[in-house]
Scaffold this active site. Structure first.
Site, short mmCIF file in Angstrom:
data_model
loop_
_atom_site.label_atom_id
_atom_site.label_comp_id
_atom_site.label_asym_id
_atom_site.label_seq_id
_atom_site.Cartn_x
_atom_site.Cartn_y
_atom_site.Cartn_z
CD GLU A 41 -2.55 1.32 2.67
OE1 GLU A 41 -2.89 0.25 3.25
OE2 GLU A 41 -2.82 2.44 3.13
NE ARG A 45 -0.83 8.61 5.10
CZ ARG A 45 -0.82 7.78 6.13
NH1 ARG A 45 0.12 7.87 7.03
NH2 ARG A 45 -1.75 6.87 6.24
CB THR A 69 -3.39 8.33 2.34
OG1 THR A 69 -2.58 7.52 3.20
CG2 THR A 69 -3.76 9.58 3.11
CE LYS A 129 -5.86 1.76 6.79
NZ LYS A 129 -4.74 2.26 6.00
C1 3PG Z 1 -2.01 3.85 7.81
O1 3PG Z 1 -2.15 4.80 7.13
O2 3PG Z 1 -2.57 2.78 7.54
C2 3PG Z 1 -1.23 4.01 9.05
O3 3PG Z 1 -0.57 5.21 9.09
C3 3PG Z 1 -0.27 2.92 9.30
O4 3PG Z 1 -0.27 2.85 10.65
P1 3PG Z 1 1.06 2.58 11.49
O5 3PG Z 1 2.05 3.63 11.06
O6 3PG Z 1 0.61 2.74 12.91
O7 3PG Z 1 1.48 1.19 11.17
#
Ligand code: 3PG
Length: 218
Positions: A41, A45, A69, A129
């Site tokens: 993924e 960002r 995102t 998710k």
């Molecule tokens: C996401 O966007 O899925 C999260 O930022 C990932 O979460 P983590 O950095 O706590 O693993």
């Protein structure tokens, strides 16, 4: 048509990549694939997000790259045009639903509450998710959701790493888990692809140990 379910079933874990420098995209993806982690993924960002998806889709054939995102329909369209094989969102909006309805690329929307889960299910979305997982009640919340709604599956993400992934993977509703722990920023910045490959291998070994405990017949 490949479904979200088909994709997440192929993922021991789903690394969440926030790529700051396009040059890092291909070697980073290759290291993860070499370590046994093919479903990636890449978040939108950073400015490098979309071009990174394009570069990985073109240069790493064994990677199954999707966009994360994705915040609206425009992001959705751009992510698909860049070669995303799936779309992950932190939540569910009308604009995202509209974009997803006309697209063959599967949507994995973020949900954090039972109402959001029910809304997604009403829209025919059954691979979700769970985000932000730890902050939203963790594995205990997912276990509670499975009482009233047992026909959806999850990729919990947010606050998950090797120390707590087991409690999620033990739940029948959980297909896989996601997180950024496989790609520490210092390793990415220094191009330490061996370390990324090792983290991927370590995650695969742990998932295998949980899913196929020693003594189980194959
Ligand atoms: C996401 O966007 O899925 C999260 O930022 C990932 O979460 P983590 O950095 O706590 O693993």
């Amino acid at each position: 048509m490949t479904t979200a379910h088909d994709i997440l079933r192929q993922a021991p874990v789903v690394p969440v990549l926030t790529i700051r420098d396009l040059k890092q995209a291909v070697p980073l993806a290759q290291a993860l694939v070499d370590g046994g982690v093919p479903v990636l993924e890449v978040t939108l960002r950073t400015d490098a997000g979309l071009p990174s998806i394009r570069a990985i889709a073109e240069a790493v054939p064994n990677a199954l790259v999707g966009a994360g995102t994705v915040l609206n329909g425009e992001d959705f369209a751009q992510a698909v045009a860049a070669g995303s094989r799936f779309i992950v969102t932190p939540g569910l909006t009308t604009s995202i639903l509209e974009a997803a309805k006309g697209s063959p690329v599967p949507l994995i929307p973020g949900v954090a509450t039972i109402s959001e889960l029910m809304r997604a299910r009403d829209e025919g979305l059954s691979c979700l998710k769970f985000f932000p997982a730890e902050a939203s009640g963790g594995a205990a919340a997912l276990r509670a959701f499975a009482g009233p709604v047992s026909d959806v599956h999850f990729c919990p993400t947010g606050g998950i790493d090797l120390n707590n992934l087991e409690q999620y993977l033990r739940l029948p509703s959980v297909l896989t888990v996601g997180g950024s722990w496989l790609t520490p920023q210092d390793a990415v910045d220094s191009g330490d692809w061996d370390r990324i490959r090792s983290l991927a291998r370590e995650a695969c070994a742990r998932v295998k140990q949980i899913r196929e405990p020693a003594g189980d017949t194959p």
